[in-house]
Design a protein around this motif. Structure first.
Motif, PDB file in Angstrom:
ATOM      1  N   LYS A   8      -9.133 -17.619  24.010  1.00  0.00           N
ATOM      2  CA  LYS A   8      -8.299 -18.431  24.900  1.00  0.00           C
ATOM      3  C   LYS A   8      -7.677 -19.581  24.102  1.00  0.00           C
ATOM      4  O   LYS A   8      -8.374 -20.282  23.370  1.00  0.00           O
ATOM      5  CB  LYS A   8      -9.164 -18.988  26.030  1.00  0.00           C
ATOM      6  N   GLY A   9      -6.363 -19.743  24.217  1.00  0.00           N
ATOM      7  CA  GLY A   9      -5.681 -20.822  23.503  1.00  0.00           C
ATOM      8  C   GLY A   9      -4.986 -20.351  22.227  1.00  0.00           C
ATOM      9  O   GLY A   9      -4.212 -21.087  21.632  1.00  0.00           O
ATOM     10  N   ILE A  10      -5.267 -19.108  21.801  1.00  0.00           N
ATOM     11  CA  ILE A  10      -4.561 -18.546  20.641  1.00  0.00           C
ATOM     12  C   ILE A  10      -3.415 -17.696  21.173  1.00  0.00           C
ATOM     13  O   ILE A  10      -3.635 -16.656  21.783  1.00  0.00           O
ATOM     14  CB  ILE A  10      -5.503 -17.678  19.762  1.00  0.00           C
ATOM     15  N   GLY A  11      -2.189 -18.177  20.954  1.00  0.00           N
ATOM     16  CA  GLY A  11      -1.019 -17.489  21.495  1.00  0.00           C
ATOM     17  C   GLY A  11      -0.222 -16.746  20.436  1.00  0.00           C
ATOM     18  O   GLY A  11      -0.623 -16.663  19.266  1.00  0.00           O
ATOM     19  N   ASN A  12       0.933 -16.251  20.854  1.00  0.00           N
ATOM     20  CA  ASN A  12       1.785 -15.440  19.970  1.00  0.00           C
ATOM     21  C   ASN A  12       2.173 -16.177  18.698  1.00  0.00           C
ATOM     22  O   ASN A  12       2.162 -15.603  17.615  1.00  0.00           O
ATOM     23  CB  ASN A  12       3.079 -15.033  20.694  1.00  0.00           C
ATOM     24  N   TRP A  13       2.568 -17.454  18.833  1.00  0.00           N
ATOM     25  CA  TRP A  13       3.046 -18.189  17.666  1.00  0.00           C
ATOM     26  C   TRP A  13       1.950 -18.289  16.599  1.00  0.00           C
ATOM     27  O   TRP A  13       2.184 -18.022  15.426  1.00  0.00           O
ATOM     28  CB  TRP A  13       3.504 -19.603  18.062  1.00  0.00           C
ATOM     29  N   THR A  14       0.732 -18.653  17.020  1.00  0.00           N
ATOM     30  CA  THR A  14      -0.379 -18.788  16.071  1.00  0.00           C
ATOM     31  C   THR A  14      -0.665 -17.462  15.377  1.00  0.00           C
ATOM     32  O   THR A  14      -0.828 -17.406  14.155  1.00  0.00           O
ATOM     33  CB  THR A  14      -1.652 -19.289  16.805  1.00  0.00           C
ATOM     34  N   ILE A  15      -0.702 -16.394  16.151  1.00  0.00           N
ATOM     35  CA  ILE A  15      -0.985 -15.066  15.581  1.00  0.00           C
ATOM     36  C   ILE A  15       0.121 -14.666  14.603  1.00  0.00           C
ATOM     37  O   ILE A  15      -0.156 -14.157  13.510  1.00  0.00           O
ATOM     38  CB  ILE A  15      -1.169 -14.014  16.701  1.00  0.00           C
ATOM     39  N   ASP A  16       1.360 -14.933  14.956  1.00  0.00           N
ATOM     40  CA  ASP A  16       2.483 -14.630  14.046  1.00  0.00           C
ATOM     41  C   ASP A  16       2.358 -15.413  12.742  1.00  0.00           C
ATOM     42  O   ASP A  16       2.664 -14.894  11.663  1.00  0.00           O
ATOM     43  CB  ASP A  16       3.825 -14.951  14.707  1.00  0.00           C
ATOM     44  N   MET A  17       1.920 -16.680  12.814  1.00  0.00           N
ATOM     45  CA  MET A  17       1.754 -17.485  11.599  1.00  0.00           C
ATOM     46  C   MET A  17       0.670 -16.890  10.692  1.00  0.00           C
ATOM     47  O   MET A  17       0.814 -16.852   9.463  1.00  0.00           O
ATOM     48  CB  MET A  17       1.400 -18.939  11.935  1.00  0.00           C
ATOM     49  N   ILE A  18      -0.412 -16.408  11.308  1.00  0.00           N
ATOM     50  CA  ILE A  18      -1.497 -15.779  10.535  1.00  0.00           C
ATOM     51  C   ILE A  18      -0.985 -14.499   9.871  1.00  0.00           C
ATOM     52  O   ILE A  18      -1.241 -14.247   8.687  1.00  0.00           O
ATOM     53  CB  ILE A  18      -2.716 -15.488  11.447  1.00  0.00           C
ATOM     54  N   LEU A  19      -0.235 -13.701  10.627  1.00  0.00           N
ATOM     55  CA  LEU A  19       0.299 -12.446  10.069  1.00  0.00           C
ATOM     56  C   LEU A  19       1.319 -12.716   8.963  1.00  0.00           C
ATOM     57  O   LEU A  19       1.321 -12.048   7.929  1.00  0.00           O
ATOM     58  CB  LEU A  19       0.939 -11.610  11.179  1.00  0.00           C
ATOM     59  N   LEU A  20       2.172 -13.706   9.188  1.00  0.00           N
ATOM     60  CA  LEU A  20       3.265 -13.998   8.249  1.00  0.00           C
ATOM     61  C   LEU A  20       2.763 -14.673   6.976  1.00  0.00           C
ATOM     62  O   LEU A  20       3.076 -14.233   5.864  1.00  0.00           O
ATOM     63  CB  LEU A  20       4.300 -14.886   8.950  1.00  0.00           C
ATOM     64  N   TYR A  21       1.971 -15.743   7.132  1.00  0.00           N
ATOM     65  CA  TYR A  21       1.579 -16.552   5.984  1.00  0.00           C
ATOM     66  C   TYR A  21       0.238 -16.143   5.369  1.00  0.00           C
ATOM     67  O   TYR A  21       0.119 -16.057   4.149  1.00  0.00           O
ATOM     68  CB  TYR A  21       1.510 -18.034   6.373  1.00  0.00           C
ATOM     69  N   THR A  22      -0.770 -15.952   6.216  1.00  0.00           N
ATOM     70  CA  THR A  22      -2.113 -15.697   5.689  1.00  0.00           C
ATOM     71  C   THR A  22      -2.266 -14.260   5.210  1.00  0.00           C
ATOM     72  O   THR A  22      -2.728 -14.014   4.097  1.00  0.00           O
ATOM     73  CB  THR A  22      -3.181 -16.003   6.768  1.00  0.00           C
ATOM     74  N   LEU A  23      -1.871 -13.316   6.058  1.00  0.00           N
ATOM     75  CA  LEU A  23      -2.034 -11.902   5.712  1.00  0.00           C
ATOM     76  C   LEU A  23      -0.789 -11.326   5.034  1.00  0.00           C
ATOM     77  O   LEU A  23      -0.808 -10.211   4.546  1.00  0.00           O
ATOM     78  CB  LEU A  23      -2.394 -11.097   6.971  1.00  0.00           C
ATOM     79  N   GLN A  24       0.296 -12.086   5.040  1.00  0.00           N
ATOM     80  CA  GLN A  24       1.551 -11.714   4.379  1.00  0.00           C
ATOM     81  C   GLN A  24       2.020 -10.300   4.735  1.00  0.00           C
ATOM     82  O   GLN A  24       2.378  -9.503   3.879  1.00  0.00           O
ATOM     83  CB  GLN A  24       1.398 -11.870   2.857  1.00  0.00           C
ATOM     84  N   ARG A  25       2.033 -10.036   6.034  1.00  0.00           N
ATOM     85  CA  ARG A  25       2.526  -8.741   6.506  1.00  0.00           C
ATOM     86  C   ARG A  25       4.049  -8.729   6.415  1.00  0.00           C
ATOM     87  O   ARG A  25       4.712  -9.746   6.669  1.00  0.00           O
ATOM     88  CB  ARG A  25       2.053  -8.490   7.939  1.00  0.00           C
ATOM     89  N   PRO A  26       4.648  -7.595   6.077  1.00  0.00           N
ATOM     90  CA  PRO A  26       6.079  -7.565   5.744  1.00  0.00           C
ATOM     91  C   PRO A  26       7.050  -7.578   6.923  1.00  0.00           C
ATOM     92  O   PRO A  26       8.230  -7.856   6.748  1.00  0.00           O
ATOM     93  CB  PRO A  26       6.228  -6.242   4.971  1.00  0.00           C
ATOM     94  N   ASN A  27       6.549  -7.277   8.130  1.00  0.00           N
ATOM     95  CA  ASN A  27       7.504  -7.038   9.218  1.00  0.00           C
ATOM     96  C   ASN A  27       7.211  -7.910  10.438  1.00  0.00           C
ATOM     97  O   ASN A  27       7.111  -7.422  11.562  1.00  0.00           O
ATOM     98  CB  ASN A  27       7.470  -5.548   9.589  1.00  0.00           C
ATOM     99  N   ILE A  28       7.091  -9.218  10.223  1.00  0.00           N
ATOM    100  CA  ILE A  28       6.741 -10.152  11.306  1.00  0.00           C
ATOM    101  C   ILE A  28       7.958 -11.003  11.665  1.00  0.00           C
ATOM    102  O   ILE A  28       8.604 -11.575  10.787  1.00  0.00           O
ATOM    103  CB  ILE A  28       5.567 -11.063  10.883  1.00  0.00           C
ATOM    104  N   PHE A  29       8.240 -11.081  12.959  1.00  0.00           N
ATOM    105  CA  PHE A  29       9.365 -11.886  13.441  1.00  0.00           C
ATOM    106  C   PHE A  29       8.860 -12.853  14.518  1.00  0.00           C
ATOM    107  O   PHE A  29       8.746 -12.500  15.688  1.00  0.00           O
ATOM    108  CB  PHE A  29      10.469 -10.982  13.992  1.00  0.00           C
ATOM    109  N   PRO A  30       8.531 -14.102  14.136  1.00  0.00           N
ATOM    110  CA  PRO A  30       7.971 -15.060  15.089  1.00  0.00           C
ATOM    111  C   PRO A  30       9.055 -15.726  15.948  1.00  0.00           C
ATOM    112  O   PRO A  30       9.417 -16.882  15.749  1.00  0.00           O
ATOM    113  CB  PRO A  30       7.266 -16.073  14.186  1.00  0.00           C
TER     114      PRO A  30
END
Length: 196
Positions: A120-142
């Motif tokens: 609870k409290g973890i939304g789309n923006w936070t998850i996108d930041m983790i995917l984009l910056y931390t996990l460096q996934r190639p196809n993320i559009f936040p």
């Protein structure tokens, strides 16, 4: 790497030719970066406030982990007033790590989304930041990112009052499976403009 984007988006092509390729020195540490997002409402790679870093310094920690969280709570969290919702999210993140030993690198993007969104409290923006910056996934559009919205409205002359998400998504489709790289270039362009 940028070949497809260059051919498909003339606006981004100009940016790619002007701005040095963005480099992110990732922590690869989902727990640490997630706590950064929760506590600072910004991922530490992009933050100018440095609140999270100051808290780490107070706790005499370089990296936050479930194992040293008690030290962080004792030395840093006690000095700030946390909203009840934010505290609940922190407890939820700790509970998720206690219950699961995950190798985040092995999870697909949608598995990362479904796992993190259980807190609870973890939304789309936070998850996108983790995917984009931390996990460096190639196809993320936040598309929820405030700065990205501003930049795209300005560069692509979008109408912010008329289904902005749909307009942004339509442009992002031109970037194929390199959406992350395109996003990082757009965000870097904003910083580049400030430095001129």
């Amino acid at each position: 790497m940028t070949g497809h984007i260059l051919k498909s988006d003339p606006i981004l092509e100009k940016i790619i030719l002007q701005v040095p390729q963005p480099q992110i020195a990732t922590t690869n540490d989902v727990f640490h970066d997630l706590m950064s997002c929760v506590l600072e409402q910004q991922i530490h790679y992009r933050s100018t406030k440095k609140v999270f870093q100051k808290m780490l310094n107070s706790a005499k920690l370089e990296r936050l982990s479930p194992a040293n969280f008690y030290q962080f709570e004792e030395r840093a969290l006690g000095n700030i007033k946390l909203a009840a919702g934010k505290y609940e999210t922190i407890v939820g993140v700790l509970a998720l790590w206690e219950a699961n030993k995950m190798d985040w690198q092995l999870l697909q993007d949608d598995e990362v989304v479904s796992t993190l969104s259980t807190v609870k409290g973890i939304g789309n923006w936070t998850i996108d930041m983790i995917l984009l910056y931390t996990l460096q996934r190639p196809n993320i559009f936040p598309y929820d990112d405030f700065h990205l919205k501003q930049i795209m409205v300005s560069l692509y002359k979008l109408d912010p009052k008329a289904k902005l998400k749909a307009q942004m998504m339509e442009i992002a489709e031109n970037w194929g499976n390199q959406k992350s790289l395109a996003v990082l270039y757009l965000l870097a362009w904003k910083q580049y403009q400030k430095s001129l």
